[in-house]
Scaffold this active site. Structure first.
Site, mmCIF file in Angstrom:
data_model
loop_
_atom_site.group_PDB
_atom_site.id
_atom_site.type_symbol
_atom_site.label_atom_id
_atom_site.label_comp_id
_atom_site.label_asym_id
_atom_site.label_seq_id
_atom_site.Cartn_x
_atom_site.Cartn_y
_atom_site.Cartn_z
ATOM 1 N N ALA A 13 0.862 -1.179 0.000
ATOM 2 C CA ALA A 13 0.000 0.000 0.000
ATOM 3 C C ALA A 13 0.896 1.224 0.000
ATOM 4 O O ALA A 13 2.051 1.170 0.435
ATOM 5 C CB ALA A 13 -0.933 0.009 1.209
ATOM 6 N N SER A 14 0.368 2.342 -0.483
ATOM 7 C CA SER A 14 1.209 3.522 -0.698
ATOM 8 C C SER A 14 1.577 4.246 0.582
ATOM 9 O O SER A 14 2.653 4.826 0.686
ATOM 10 C CB SER A 14 0.503 4.502 -1.647
ATOM 11 O OG SER A 14 0.268 3.892 -2.895
ATOM 12 N N THR A 15 0.689 4.250 1.567
ATOM 13 C CA THR A 15 0.931 5.016 2.784
ATOM 14 C C THR A 15 0.581 4.187 4.007
ATOM 15 O O THR A 15 -0.067 3.145 3.916
ATOM 16 C CB THR A 15 0.078 6.296 2.814
ATOM 17 O OG1 THR A 15 -1.304 5.934 2.989
ATOM 18 C CG2 THR A 15 0.219 7.085 1.520
ATOM 19 N N GLN A 74 -3.075 3.361 4.598
ATOM 20 C CA GLN A 74 -3.733 2.319 3.830
ATOM 21 C C GLN A 74 -3.333 0.950 4.376
ATOM 22 O O GLN A 74 -2.290 0.809 5.007
ATOM 23 C CB GLN A 74 -3.353 2.432 2.350
ATOM 24 C CG GLN A 74 -3.822 3.718 1.711
ATOM 25 C CD GLN A 74 -3.334 3.846 0.270
ATOM 26 O OE1 GLN A 74 -2.501 3.078 -0.185
ATOM 27 N NE2 GLN A 74 -3.861 4.820 -0.436
#
Length: 208
Positions: free
Chosen positions: A9-11, A14
């Site tokens: 996940a990007s961050t 998430q």
């Protein structure tokens, strides 16, 4: 052959584990088992992904790298995608993505048969296409975001990201206790620009 699941996940906001059930269901339906899962919160636009490269280091020729979507593997620019793809190919790892049906048979195809080689060629072309689409989507979203920020600034409505008050209060206490900047950055992962801003806040309190 081992199946290794990669969840990204990007961050930190998430959940990289969100797709785990779908990946396990996919393998169970084909009589396979996931040997290991590798989870990380990093941008798909960067090659700085330690868990992805740990997965590749663990792989043997013929192993499967299983992802939910191609963009979980790559939102890279063309140069970095070529570097990652070369690494995958050199290790003879098969990429299987749930959003790329042409890759599904790679999970069960034989190691050296003609069908496997044909599937590998087709899958490589499809991976290139989807990786390019994922990169374009990433660049489009970044451009729209920049345009939105520019318009909000022009209208006087841009306020930036909300401050993480709880984290910053902890950083202020660290500064007041005399902890070094390097120690604080390592402990909190805050940027040095944020740290400098909070240090000015501390010095202002001291002066008053």
């Amino acid at each position: 052959m081992h199946v290794r699941a990669y969840l990204r996940a990007s961050t930190k906001d998430q959940d990289a584990n969100r797709a785990r059930d779908d990946l396990f269901r996919f393998t169970e339906e084909r009589g396979l088992k996931i040997a290991a899962s590798y989870v990380e919160n990093e941008s798909g636009a960067s090659l700085k992904r330690p868990e992805l490269f740990r997965l590749l280091n663990d792989c043997h020729p013929g192993d499967v790298l299983l992802v939910e979507q191609v963009d979980r593997l790559s939102r890279l620019n063309a140069e970095d995608w070529e570097r990652l793809k070369t690494e995958i190919q050199n290790r003879r790892v098969k990429v299987v993505a749930l959003d790329l049906p042409t890759s599904w048979m790679m999970a069960t195809a034989g190691k050296d048969d003609i069908q496997s080689r044909m599937l590998d060629a087709i899958n490589g072309m499809m991976l290139d296409m989807l990786a390019a689409i994922a990169r374009k989507d990433y660049e489009d979203r970044r451009r729209r975001q920049a345009q939105g920020i520019a318009k909000a600034k022009a209208d006087g409505a841009y306020k930036g990201r909300p401050e993480d008050e709880q984290r910053n209060a902890g950083i202020v206490k660290m500064l007041e206790s005399g902890m070094s900047w390097n120690t604080i950055v390592a402990a909190t992962s805050c940027s040095r620009s944020t740290l400098a801003r909070l240090a000015k806040r501390v010095s202002g309190k001291t002066a008053s």
